[in-house]
Design an enzyme around this catalytic site. Structure first.
Site: not given
Ligand SMILES: *Cc1c(COP(=O)(O)O)cnc(C)c1O
Length: 364
Positions: A109, A176, A200
């Site tokens: 990511w 993030d 998540k």
């Molecule tokens: C799943 C995830 C993403 C991607 O998320 P989307 O909503 O599918 O774009 C980005 N960063 C992390 C840390 C993730 O676990």
């Protein structure tokens, strides 16, 4: 087997995302699909401008502020486009072409976030753990004071690592937090922007929580398309266009549940206890090998491999038999991954740990 004593429907959902939600949240969400707020309407068919939904959105924003102790310097937004759109929106909104942002590369990511930021300004990849397939969180680097921001991925969903302390810097952090938002308290003042895809640790897929410090906006000289400008969504309270009504509703319910559980401090303790149950089995049983460096282990995603790969199918079968689903590791790490987000009950974690212990007794 006496089937009367076995709940064959009972599943323990260890999926990485979309992922487990509190049982009560699922129940109330289902209820709102047939009759939302006793309105005789489904939440799927109500106006996003109606009083009932406006109250939901306002509660979701207020609860986010309350749970994470967010002051009025910040705005809370519920957007669409996933965390992946935030990889470029963050840079587009706050990084000028002649400015430099620092990034710590801790996995898939982060790598994607770096690629997108490069479209808008200079990116200094300060540190990376790619040399060991992202098995640790880099430390010991200096963040240049003139950096526009420092971007980190606080929890690395795929590799099973997590920042347990923030980098030592005064540079504002863009984080993030897709896979560990609301799993522990944060010091909001360290951040310029926090973003998290809901699917998540917060709700279903379809909305992305963004927390942004207002004073960093309006300082880039490029033209930003209306929908990609945070100021648009701030001005219109996340309702410039039709927001993802149902996902936001479910997030709001999850936050109610979080408050009932005692908030994010209580969650942190709970999460530490749950993670320890599985890591203890990994550390005390030679058959299992943790994929992440011990000091950087994630409390959300426990990654491990078997000492003997040829046992993978048998282990997966044993876990499935016990109702444990979603534990196959990501292809870039292999082995197994148990995602044990906020909503995962300790009892379910114990069941997986027992499967691991039993399996090792037979095959170890
Ligand atoms: C799943 C995830 C993403 C991607 O998320 P989307 O909503 O599918 O774009 C980005 N960063 C992390 C840390 C993730 O676990």
């Amino acid at each position: 087997m006496n089937t009367a004593t076995v709940d064959t429907m009972k599943k323990h959902n260890f999926s990485a995302g979309p992922a487990i939600l509190p049982a009560n949240v699922i129940k109330e969400s289902a209820q709102a699909v047939t009759n939302f707020n006793n309105s005789g309407l489904s939440i799927l068919e109500v106006s996003h401008r109606g009083a009932d939904f406006v109250a939901v959105l306002e509660e979701a924003i207020a609860s986010t502020k309350e749970l994470l102790n967010i002051n009025d310097d910040y705005e809370v937004l519920f957007l669409t486009g996933g965390a992946s759109s935030q990889f470029f929106m963050t840079a587009m909104n706050i990084l000028n072409e002649d400015e430099t942002a620092c990034y710590i590369n801790t996995g898939t990511w982060s790598t994607k976030a770096i690629k997108e930021a490069k479209l808008f300004g200079n990116v200094n990849e300060l540190a990376s753990s790619e040399d060991t397939n992202f098995s640790y969180i880099p430390k010991g680097y200096n963040v240049p004071e003139d950096s526009k921001y420092l971007h980190i991925t606080t929890n690395n969903t795929i590799f099973g690592t997590q920042f347990h302390a923030l980098p030592d810097t005064k540079v504002p952090i863009v984080a993030d937090m897709s896979s560990d938002i609301f799993s522990r308290p944060i010091d909001i003042n360290r951040y310029a922007i926090i973003y998290a895809g809901a699917q998540k640790n917060l709700g279903p897929a379809g909305t992305t929580l963004v927390i942004v410090r207002k004073d960093i906006l309006g300082k880039v000289n490029r033209t930003i398309p209306t929908m990609l400008d945070y100021r648009t969504h701030i001005k219109k309270n996340s309702s410039f266009n039709t927001p993802p009504v149902y996902p936001i509703y479910v997030c709001m319910l999850t936050m109610r549940w979080l408050k009932e559980q005692g908030g994010v401090s209580a969650m942190e303790i709970h999460n530490e206890e749950k993670a320890a149950i599985i890591y203890d089995v990994i550390d005390s049983t030679p058959l299992y090998k943790g994929a992440a460096a011990k000091e950087d282990r994630s409390l959300m995603n426990v990654t491990f491999t078997l000492a003997d790969d040829s046992l993978n199918d048998a282990f997966l079968a044993a876990a499935t038999e016990a109702g444990c689903v979603g534990i196959k590791g990501h292809r870039s790490v292999g082995g197994f991954r148990a995602s044990i987000y906020n909503a995962m009950p300790k009892e379910s974690v114990q069941i997986l740990a027992d499967v691991m212990t039993e399996f090792a007794k037979v095959h170890g």
